[in-house]
Design a protein around this motif. Sequence first.
Motif, PDB file in Angstrom:
ATOM      1  N   PRO A  29      -3.254 -11.664 -27.887  1.00 45.73           N
ATOM      2  CA  PRO A  29      -2.622 -11.811 -26.419  1.00 45.73           C
ATOM      3  C   PRO A  29      -1.936 -12.802 -26.210  1.00 45.73           C
ATOM      4  O   PRO A  29      -0.872 -12.046 -24.923  1.00 45.73           O
ATOM      5  N   THR A  30      -0.532 -12.929 -27.480  1.00 47.71           N
ATOM      6  CA  THR A  30       0.561 -14.052 -27.095  1.00 47.71           C
ATOM      7  C   THR A  30       1.432 -12.780 -27.951  1.00 47.71           C
ATOM      8  O   THR A  30       1.330 -11.842 -28.152  1.00 47.71           O
ATOM      9  N   ASP A  31       2.513 -13.490 -28.452  1.00 50.83           N
ATOM     10  CA  ASP A  31       3.739 -13.049 -29.108  1.00 50.83           C
ATOM     11  C   ASP A  31       3.886 -12.771 -30.624  1.00 50.83           C
ATOM     12  O   ASP A  31       4.503 -12.689 -31.263  1.00 50.83           O
ATOM     13  N   ALA A  32       3.481 -13.969 -31.086  1.00 50.49           N
ATOM     14  CA  ALA A  32       2.553 -13.998 -32.525  1.00 50.49           C
ATOM     15  C   ALA A  32       2.573 -12.683 -33.028  1.00 50.49           C
ATOM     16  O   ALA A  32       3.419 -12.568 -34.441  1.00 50.49           O
ATOM     17  N   LYS A  33       2.409 -11.564 -33.165  1.00 49.06           N
ATOM     18  CA  LYS A  33       1.948 -10.687 -33.695  1.00 49.06           C
ATOM     19  C   LYS A  33       2.905  -9.378 -33.501  1.00 49.06           C
ATOM     20  O   LYS A  33       4.227 -10.051 -34.583  1.00 49.06           O
ATOM     21  N   GLU A  34       4.341  -9.839 -32.699  1.00 50.59           N
ATOM     22  CA  GLU A  34       5.635  -9.936 -32.785  1.00 50.59           C
ATOM     23  C   GLU A  34       6.727 -10.381 -33.986  1.00 50.59           C
ATOM     24  O   GLU A  34       7.196  -9.611 -34.644  1.00 50.59           O
ATOM     25  N   GLU A  35       6.740 -11.588 -33.592  1.00 56.40           N
ATOM     26  CA  GLU A  35       7.084 -12.816 -34.351  1.00 56.40           C
ATOM     27  C   GLU A  35       6.745 -12.310 -35.896  1.00 56.40           C
ATOM     28  O   GLU A  35       7.748 -12.332 -36.810  1.00 56.40           O
ATOM     29  N   LEU A  36       5.268 -11.612 -36.074  1.00 54.08           N
ATOM     30  CA  LEU A  36       4.780 -11.542 -37.324  1.00 54.08           C
ATOM     31  C   LEU A  36       5.795 -10.131 -37.887  1.00 54.08           C
ATOM     32  O   LEU A  36       5.639  -9.898 -39.053  1.00 54.08           O
ATOM     33  N   PHE A  37       5.497  -9.578 -37.051  1.00 54.24           N
ATOM     34  CA  PHE A  37       6.007  -8.056 -37.494  1.00 54.24           C
ATOM     35  C   PHE A  37       7.673  -7.837 -37.655  1.00 54.24           C
ATOM     36  O   PHE A  37       8.208  -7.390 -38.528  1.00 54.24           O
ATOM     37  N   ASN A  38       8.155  -8.195 -36.983  1.00 56.23           N
ATOM     38  CA  ASN A  38       9.495  -8.953 -37.190  1.00 56.23           C
ATOM     39  C   ASN A  38      10.361  -9.996 -38.419  1.00 56.23           C
ATOM     40  O   ASN A  38      11.382  -9.140 -39.315  1.00 56.23           O
ATOM     41  N   VAL A  39       9.293 -10.627 -38.840  1.00 57.45           N
ATOM     42  CA  VAL A  39       9.648 -11.147 -40.275  1.00 57.45           C
ATOM     43  C   VAL A  39       9.327  -9.976 -41.722  1.00 57.45           C
ATOM     44  O   VAL A  39      10.001  -9.470 -42.262  1.00 57.45           O
ATOM     45  N   ILE A  40       7.996  -9.586 -41.424  1.00 55.11           N
ATOM     46  CA  ILE A  40       7.954  -8.052 -42.199  1.00 55.11           C
ATOM     47  C   ILE A  40       8.723  -7.302 -42.292  1.00 55.11           C
ATOM     48  O   ILE A  40       8.495  -6.729 -43.488  1.00 55.11           O
ATOM     49  N   VAL A  41       9.419  -6.348 -41.031  1.00 54.80           N
ATOM     50  CA  VAL A  41       9.977  -5.200 -41.185  1.00 54.80           C
ATOM     51  C   VAL A  41      11.334  -5.581 -41.659  1.00 54.80           C
ATOM     52  O   VAL A  41      12.239  -4.942 -42.106  1.00 54.80           O
TER      53      VAL A  41
END
Length: 128
Positions: A82-94
Amino acid sequence: MVTTRNKIGIWMDHSIAHLMEYSNHPFEIKTIESDFTHKEKINSLMKGEAHLHNKEQQLQTKYYKKLMNVVKKYKEVILFGPTDAKEELFNVIVSDNRFEKINIQVKQTDKMTSKEKHDFVKEFFANK
């Protein structure tokens, strides 16, 4: 029946991640928690807003690194929550070329029960 060990669903927010490896067997949910707890937030805030921000960044980075150590073991990953944590993690990963061969997708979802998370991961990978 063959067990698939190369797919994982991760429901996450900024404080906790629920990891569900996709397989033909009932799968268990493992958790990884951020060290940035409410208590830590209060202690940091008492030392000033700049200290709070630095502590939060430091502990978020540590939390994301724990999750990245899990992600690198899989071929397909769905990050959801539900939060933007997943996008933050994704951006670090890519931004890290060690992950370029991993198919990672991000989906926005609401808060979910354990069964809803399980069903989401099952349906997501069953349709691939």
